[in-house]
Scaffold this active site. Structure first.
Site, PDB file in Angstrom:
ATOM      1  N   GLU A 286    -113.329 -32.649  22.850  1.00  0.00           N
ATOM      2  CA  GLU A 286    -113.234 -32.808  21.557  1.00  0.00           C
ATOM      3  C   GLU A 286    -112.719 -34.140  20.937  1.00  0.00           C
ATOM      4  O   GLU A 286    -112.350 -34.654  19.985  1.00  0.00           O
ATOM      5  CB  GLU A 286    -112.196 -32.051  20.694  1.00  0.00           C
ATOM      6  CG  GLU A 286    -110.624 -32.146  21.156  1.00  0.00           C
ATOM      7  CD  GLU A 286    -110.157 -31.532  22.375  1.00  0.00           C
ATOM      8  OE1 GLU A 286    -109.149 -31.157  22.367  1.00  0.00           O
ATOM      9  OE2 GLU A 286    -111.139 -30.872  23.034  1.00  0.00           O
ATOM     10  N   HIS A 310    -116.793 -25.073  18.576  1.00  0.00           N
ATOM     11  CA  HIS A 310    -115.320 -25.237  18.979  1.00  0.00           C
ATOM     12  C   HIS A 310    -114.920 -26.867  19.056  1.00  0.00           C
ATOM     13  O   HIS A 310    -113.723 -26.975  18.410  1.00  0.00           O
ATOM     14  CB  HIS A 310    -115.072 -24.466  20.403  1.00  0.00           C
ATOM     15  CG  HIS A 310    -114.016 -24.737  21.210  1.00  0.00           C
ATOM     16  ND1 HIS A 310    -113.056 -23.541  21.014  1.00  0.00           N
ATOM     17  CD2 HIS A 310    -113.181 -25.635  21.874  1.00  0.00           C
ATOM     18  CE1 HIS A 310    -112.060 -23.968  21.589  1.00  0.00           C
ATOM     19  NE2 HIS A 310    -112.010 -25.276  22.132  1.00  0.00           N
ATOM     20  N   GLU A 311    -115.615 -27.541  19.672  1.00  0.00           N
ATOM     21  CA  GLU A 311    -115.399 -28.871  19.497  1.00  0.00           C
ATOM     22  C   GLU A 311    -115.250 -29.624  18.303  1.00  0.00           C
ATOM     23  O   GLU A 311    -114.226 -30.400  17.937  1.00  0.00           O
ATOM     24  CB  GLU A 311    -116.438 -29.789  20.452  1.00  0.00           C
ATOM     25  CG  GLU A 311    -116.662 -29.151  21.771  1.00  0.00           C
ATOM     26  CD  GLU A 311    -115.278 -29.069  22.715  1.00  0.00           C
ATOM     27  OE1 GLU A 311    -114.191 -29.781  22.452  1.00  0.00           O
ATOM     28  OE2 GLU A 311    -115.372 -28.038  23.519  1.00  0.00           O
ATOM     29  N   HIS A 314    -111.920 -28.931  16.556  1.00  0.00           N
ATOM     30  CA  HIS A 314    -110.814 -29.434  16.826  1.00  0.00           C
ATOM     31  C   HIS A 314    -110.522 -30.753  16.129  1.00  0.00           C
ATOM     32  O   HIS A 314    -109.556 -31.445  16.150  1.00  0.00           O
ATOM     33  CB  HIS A 314    -111.172 -30.022  18.387  1.00  0.00           C
ATOM     34  CG  HIS A 314    -110.463 -29.327  19.694  1.00  0.00           C
ATOM     35  ND1 HIS A 314    -109.305 -29.000  19.574  1.00  0.00           N
ATOM     36  CD2 HIS A 314    -111.120 -28.761  20.656  1.00  0.00           C
ATOM     37  CE1 HIS A 314    -109.160 -28.185  20.759  1.00  0.00           C
ATOM     38  NE2 HIS A 314    -110.322 -28.094  21.274  1.00  0.00           N
ATOM     39  N   GLU A 333    -105.457 -25.233  20.947  1.00  0.00           N
ATOM     40  CA  GLU A 333    -106.713 -24.434  21.486  1.00  0.00           C
ATOM     41  C   GLU A 333    -106.694 -22.890  20.625  1.00  0.00           C
ATOM     42  O   GLU A 333    -107.971 -22.443  20.426  1.00  0.00           O
ATOM     43  CB  GLU A 333    -106.786 -24.046  22.978  1.00  0.00           C
ATOM     44  CG  GLU A 333    -106.645 -25.260  23.832  1.00  0.00           C
ATOM     45  CD  GLU A 333    -108.062 -26.250  23.349  1.00  0.00           C
ATOM     46  OE1 GLU A 333    -108.988 -25.760  22.788  1.00  0.00           O
ATOM     47  OE2 GLU A 333    -108.326 -27.378  23.958  1.00  0.00           O
ATOM     48  N   ASP A 388    -103.283 -29.175  34.167  1.00  0.00           N
ATOM     49  CA  ASP A 388    -104.576 -28.671  34.613  1.00  0.00           C
ATOM     50  C   ASP A 388    -104.294 -27.385  35.437  1.00  0.00           C
ATOM     51  O   ASP A 388    -105.209 -26.528  35.535  1.00  0.00           O
ATOM     52  CB  ASP A 388    -105.115 -29.761  35.440  1.00  0.00           C
ATOM     53  CG  ASP A 388    -105.616 -30.795  34.637  1.00  0.00           C
ATOM     54  OD1 ASP A 388    -105.907 -30.692  33.413  1.00  0.00           O
ATOM     55  OD2 ASP A 388    -105.829 -31.950  35.151  1.00  0.00           O
ATOM     56  N   TYR A 396    -106.316 -20.264  24.459  1.00  0.00           N
ATOM     57  CA  TYR A 396    -107.558 -20.136  23.556  1.00  0.00           C
ATOM     58  C   TYR A 396    -107.376 -18.645  22.977  1.00  0.00           C
ATOM     59  O   TYR A 396    -107.495 -18.739  21.741  1.00  0.00           O
ATOM     60  CB  TYR A 396    -108.592 -20.363  24.336  1.00  0.00           C
ATOM     61  CG  TYR A 396    -108.770 -21.815  25.157  1.00  0.00           C
ATOM     62  CD1 TYR A 396    -109.969 -22.745  24.463  1.00  0.00           C
ATOM     63  CD2 TYR A 396    -108.119 -22.083  26.285  1.00  0.00           C
ATOM     64  CE1 TYR A 396    -109.815 -23.923  25.096  1.00  0.00           C
ATOM     65  CE2 TYR A 396    -108.347 -23.311  26.897  1.00  0.00           C
ATOM     66  CZ  TYR A 396    -109.359 -24.379  26.322  1.00  0.00           C
ATOM     67  OH  TYR A 396    -109.221 -25.733  26.891  1.00  0.00           O
TER      68      TYR A 396
END
Length: 614
Positions: A286, A310-311, A314, A333, A388, A396
């Protein structure tokens, strides 16, 4: 959310940099935010494709919080530091002392710069290294055009430090400008105003006037062309995918308009898309003003454009209102997944939105059984791990379901008022989960007493798993698919009598994801013959089919699966397949494929898959 003139003006002027930085405790940064904050960065970098490095300097404009402090501590990872200069109050430049600590496996190397007096600016001359975790370098052969090299960044979560010495924490925000030099036939773009990149001349200037967290600083460069979709949106892409991308994503302006109506005016000027090579490890990123997008969502039928929603979402949740640490990722998220689905409902209708909810909820429930219980909490405890390593659907989709739960309890009208107020209250700021809980309690729970208790909200946020009364989205269309599936499995219907020609991609995904994992090879072959699933050109459908086939030992997929695994690097579509192949006694075959595919994968994908074969 309609930003007040004052709030928007402060953001444009880049004055809202403190953003409660001192309140957040971010275990993933060395930076001394309580002493000093970088309020503006200027990057002056050459892109060296031959040596796979960025070389030049970054200049920090400093705002001192502690009158006694004389040091600036920055995050780095695999950077070579040449020298550091600083500007004193009289405007003169001086050499500064610095020390680079040994590299920590997760956080990288702490760079400590000391000044004889508090500096106005600090300039670090450096170069990145080829193994920078936040950069990928592609040879011409690895690109669509086959004529030019390509490089791009992926700074989230803590990878900005691998190509910029920076206070790499979402608890702070900074504006930035940049001068980027490339070979003359290569175009550079950034998460900034790209109007100076329209002329391809190898010398590009960028300006990001709104303050953003460092993980949203982004760069890309390659054989990029440009085509507008609307007055506010455009695509940057290699020529081979440009027109298809424009056709796929030309509803982007409608998405912006609908979101403006729900949550207030888009605050970032333009919203353009950069189409990346297939090796990009995520669906999208994003980066403000210029979302980075995988080509795997160019399906030809707009079936996967929820990724664009979705992006775009953001731009309100994440970029505008930001998690202060990576343990608070769900604030980015979860809200974004909720807003994404609201956008899809507005543009494509309620039925599609509910199907996407149902698919996501089913995927979450399946994953909850496979990840450590502590990682199923919304407010994560990373305990020193790389963010990560804890990546999952939980922030999410559990976050989205929590917000759907609140919407259902309070009603959409009241919940929309709350969400708008939240975006406005924290515009261009970062916050922790604890701060959100206080805001939620004051502005929703107490305002409408007797509906949802604070204890219930805390159960959602701090306890593992899903509450017993969590929403379970159901789709009438999926119920029909289930009926047809059972009829086929029982032998009362043949495959050629199923109404598959009218099925959407979402119905196909539901069908494949819910087939028994012990189908006979005869049934697998019949499915493949009837619907040519092994050769599907839709990346999501192909992935679902390959997962089913690996589990059922259906050997006919392996030539196509080889091409799938070597042709794309999106972790969602490859990592579960490698895991399944290892689980179902195909480790040696998978390892041979991986050795061939690995050079084309992004470092983030390489690290994840390397761990599977250890």
């Amino acid at each position: 959310m309609k930003l007040s003139a004052l709030t928007f003006g402060l953001a444009i002027a880049g004055l809202s940099h403190t953003v409660m930085a001192a309140k957040a405790v971010d275990e993933h940064t060395y930076s001394n935010l309580n002493d000093v904050i970088s309020t503006h960065l200027h990057l002056d970098l050459d892109i060296d494709f031959e040596d796979k490095q960025l070389e030049g300097f970054v200049e920090h404009t400093l705002q001192w919080q502690n009158k006694q402090a004389r040091a600036l501590v920055l995050d780095t990872r695999d950077l070579e530091i040449d020298r550091v200069m600083y500007q004193s109050k009289d405007g003169q430049w001086h050499r500064a002392d610095f020390s680079l600590a040994p590299r920590n496996g997760v956080k990288g190397a702490k760079l400590t710069i000391t000044f004889k007096q508090q500096a106005k600016k600090a300039r670090i001359y450096y170069n990145s290294l080829p193994q920078a975790s936040g950069l990928q370098w592609l040879t011409p052969v690895q690109t669509a055009s086959k004529t030019h090299p390509f490089m791009y960044s992926q700074s989230q979560a803590i990878h900005a430090r691998s190509w910029i010495p920076v206070q790499d924490t979402p608890a702070m925000r900074t504006t930035y400008t940049a001068r980027i030099q490339t070979p003359k036939d290569v175009r550079a773009v950034m998460s900034a105003d790209n109007s100076e990149a329209f002329v391809k001349d190898g010398d590009y200037w960028f300006d990001m006037p709104q303050a953003i967290p460092p993980y949203l600083i982004a760069i890309g460069a390659g054989n990029l062309e440009y085509k507008e979709m609307s007055h506010q949106t455009a695509i940057f892409a290699e020529p081979q995918i440009l027109d298809a991308s424009v056709a796929e994503f030309n509803d982007t302006q409608a998405m912006i308009d609908k979101t403006n109506a729900m949550y207030g005016e888009y605050a970032w000027g333009r919203y353009d898309l950069l189409m990346l090579p297939p090796s990009f490890p995520f669906g999208g990123m994003e980066n403000p003003r210029l979302s980075f997008i995988t080509p795997t969502v160019v399906a030809g039928d707009k079936s996967l454009v929820n990724l664009i929603a979705h992006e775009l979402a953001h731009s309100w949740s994440g970029n505008l209102v930001t998690n202060a640490t990576w343990e608070d990722l769900w604030l980015n998220e979860g809200f974004t997944s909720y807003v994404e689905n609201r956008i899809m409902e507005e543009v494509f209708g309620r039925d599609r939105a509910v199907m996407e909810q149902a698919l996501d909820a089913a995927g979450l429930r399946a994953q909850l059984t496979k990840i450590p219980e502590p990682d199923t909490r919304l407010n994560l405890k990373l305990n020193g791990r790389d963010p990560d390593d804890a990546f999952s659907k939980v922030p999410y989709i559990k976050g989205q379901l929590f917000l759907i739960y609140l919407e259902e309890k309070f009603g959409r009208e009241q919940f929309d008022i709350f969400v708008k107020g939240y975006f406005d209250a924290y515009a261009f700021k970062s916050l922790t989960t604890g701060e959100f809980v206080k805001y939620l309690d004051q502005h929703l729970l107490q305002k409408h007493p007797g509906i949802v208790s604070l204890e219930k909200a805390k159960e959602w946020i701090y306890q593992p798993g899903l509450p017993a009364d969590a929403p379970t989205p159901t789709s009438d269309a999926f119920n029909q698919v289930d009926s047809h599936t059972q009829a086929w499995l029982s032998g009362s219907k043949q495959l050629n009598t199923l109404p598959t020609k009218s099925w959407t991609v979402h119905e196909w995904l539901h069908f494949l994801n819910n087939l028994p994992r012990d189908l006979s090879l005869e049934n697998m072959a019949a499915l493949d013959k009837a619907f040519n699933l092994t050769n599907s050109t839709n990346a999501e459908l192909a992935f679902a089919w390959y997962m089913l086939a690996v589990g059922n030992g259906y050997e006919a997929i392996y030539s196509a699966l080889d091409k799938h695994l070597t042709g794309i690097g999106r972790r969602k579509l490859i990592v579960p397949l490698y895991k399944a192949l290892v689980e179902y006694d195909k480790r040696d075959w998978a390892y041979r494929v991986y050795q061939n595919a690995r050079p084309g994968y992004h470092p983030l994908a390489q690290g994840t898959i390397d761990a599977i074969f250890k």
